[in-house]
Design an enzyme around this catalytic site. Structure first.
Site, short mmCIF file in Angstrom:
data_model
loop_
_atom_site.label_atom_id
_atom_site.label_comp_id
_atom_site.label_asym_id
_atom_site.label_seq_id
_atom_site.Cartn_x
_atom_site.Cartn_y
_atom_site.Cartn_z
N HIS A 65 -7.42 8.87 -0.91
CA HIS A 65 -8.63 8.68 -0.68
C HIS A 65 -9.60 9.66 -1.72
O HIS A 65 -10.47 10.22 -1.35
CB HIS A 65 -9.03 9.23 0.82
CG HIS A 65 -8.31 8.34 1.60
ND1 HIS A 65 -8.63 7.14 2.02
CD2 HIS A 65 -7.18 8.71 2.56
CE1 HIS A 65 -7.95 6.57 2.79
NE2 HIS A 65 -7.12 7.56 3.29
N ARG A 109 0.75 -1.28 0.00
CA ARG A 109 -0.02 0.25 -0.01
C ARG A 109 0.72 1.22 0.04
O ARG A 109 0.75 2.28 -0.67
CB ARG A 109 -1.00 0.04 1.13
CG ARG A 109 -1.81 1.22 1.50
CD ARG A 109 -2.49 1.14 2.71
NE ARG A 109 -3.86 2.01 2.77
CZ ARG A 109 -3.74 3.03 3.43
NH1 ARG A 109 -2.43 3.41 4.09
NH2 ARG A 109 -4.54 3.66 3.42
#
Length: 295
Positions: free
Chosen positions: A189, A114
Site C-alpha cells: 500500500h 496478487r
C-alpha cells in the site's frame, strides 16, 4: 429493518485451524476442488497444518479468501444479505465476491496473482503505531521521503509503509504507546508497489466485472458504489494506495448502518469499527454455529 454491513478482514487475521468446520460441508466441495486446481495446493490442508506456511503472503491471502468466501456462501444459504459491504485490503476481494462482482474462481485467481506479486516484493518495511499524536505523525510522514500512511485504521492505530530507513526515521521521531514492525516482505500500500501494481493492472484488464448487487466501500475510496468500472479502477489503485478504514467506518455511520458483521477469523475489524463508531452493533462470524445465530 436494521441496516447491516458485512466486512471482511485481510492479512493478519489468519489463524491455524480457521475454517475447519466448513471444509467437510458437501456444498463447499466444488469450491475447494476448484481452489486446489487454481492454486495447486489444498486450502484445508494449509489452514490445518502446524507448519508456518499460513503466515506467508503466498498462502495467507488465498486461504483467507477461501475461508471467508465459504462463510459468505453459508450466510447466503440462510437467506441473509447485507445493505453494504467492505473489506480491509485482501478482504476487499471477498467483499466484491459477496456482492457478485465476480465469481469464486475469478476472485481466487486474482488473489493468487496478487499474493505472488506481493510476496515477490522486497526492500520495504511496514510498522504499526498504536496510541500516537496524529498531527505529529502526519507532519513527519509529509516531511520524510519514501514513506506513506498505508493503513489509516482508526484514530488510535495506523500503519506506515516505505523504505526501512524512512520507517526507522518515523519511529525515532514520533512518540507512541506502542510501535510494531510488521512481518511483511515489502512496503505494501505504498508507491514502492508500483511495478507490481502495473503488472496486476494488466491482469485485471482481462477480467469482466459485473454490477455489484449492493454497494461496496473500497479501500482507496469509501464512497459507496455498484458501478463495475469504478470498482475495478479502485481495485487497481489499491496495491499502491492507502487503506482508508477509519473513513470507511465513518461512511458506515453516514449510510445509516446499525449493525456490522465481520465475516472471517478474528475480531480486528469490529474492534476498529467500535473505536470510530461506538453506537453500531457488532457481530463476528468465523464458524457455522455463528452463522445460525446471526439469523
Amino acid at each position: 429493518m436494521t441496516k447491516i454491513a458485512w466486512v471482511f478482514p485481510g492479512q493478519g487475521s489468519q489463524a491455524v485451524g480457521m475454517g475447519a468446520d466448513l471444509f467437510d460441508l458437501p456444498e463447499a466441495q466444488p469450491q475447494l476442488e476448484m481452489a486446489e486446481k487454481i492454486l495447486g495446493w489444498s486450502v484445508p490442508d494449509l489452514c490445518q497444518s502446524e507448519e508456518d506456511k499460513l503466515s506467508c503472503t503466498l498462502y495467507t491471502q488465498p486461504c483467507l479468501y477461501g475461508v471467508e468466501s465459504l462463510l459468505v456462501q453459508q450466510m447466503k444459504k440462510q437467506g441473509l444479505s447485507p445493505d453494504v459491504v467492505a473489506g480491509h485490503s485482501l478482504g476487499e476481494y471477498v467483499a466484491l465476491y459477496a456482492a457478485e462482482v465476480f465469481d469464486f474462481a475469478t476472485g481466487l485467481t486474482l488473489v493468487k496473482r496478487r499474493s505472488q506479486l506481493m510476496n515477490n516484493a522486497a526492500g520495504g518495511q511496514m510498522a504499526a503505531f498504536i496510541g500516537f499524536d496524529r498531527t505529529q505523525l502526519e507532519q513527519q510522514v509529509q516531511h520524510t521521503e519514501n514513506v506513506v500512511l498505508a493503513n489509516d485504521n482508526s484514530d488510535a492505530q495506523v500503519v506506515i509503509s516505505g523504505t526501512p530507513e524512512a520507517v526507522d526515521s518515523i519511529i525515532a521521531n514520533v512518540k507512541a504507546k506502542r510501535v510494531v514492525k510488521l512481518n511483511v516482505s515489502g512496503a505494501f500500500h505504498s508507491p514502492m508497489m508500483a511495478d507490481a501494481a502495473k503488472e496486476f493492472e494488466e491482469i485485471l484488464a482481462s477480467v469482466e466485472f459485473s454490477e455489484a448487487k449492493f454497494p461496496v466501500l473500497s479501500n482507496v475510496d469509501p464512497t459507496p458504489t455498484t458501478d463495475p468500472q469504478v470498482l475495478k479502477q479502485r481495485l487497481i489503485q489499491q496495491m499502491t494506495g492507502s487503506v482508508r478504514w477509519r473513513e470507511t467506518c465513518l461512511q458506515l455511520s453516514k449510510q445509516g448502518i446499525e449493525r456490522v458483521i465481520e465475516i472471517g477469523p478474528g475480531k480486528v475489524l469490529t474492534g476498529l469499527v467500535k473505536r470510530t463508531c461506538a453506537d453500531i452493533a457488532l457481530e463476528n462470524i468465523s464458524s457455522i454455529p455463528q452463522v445460525s445465530t446471526s439469523i
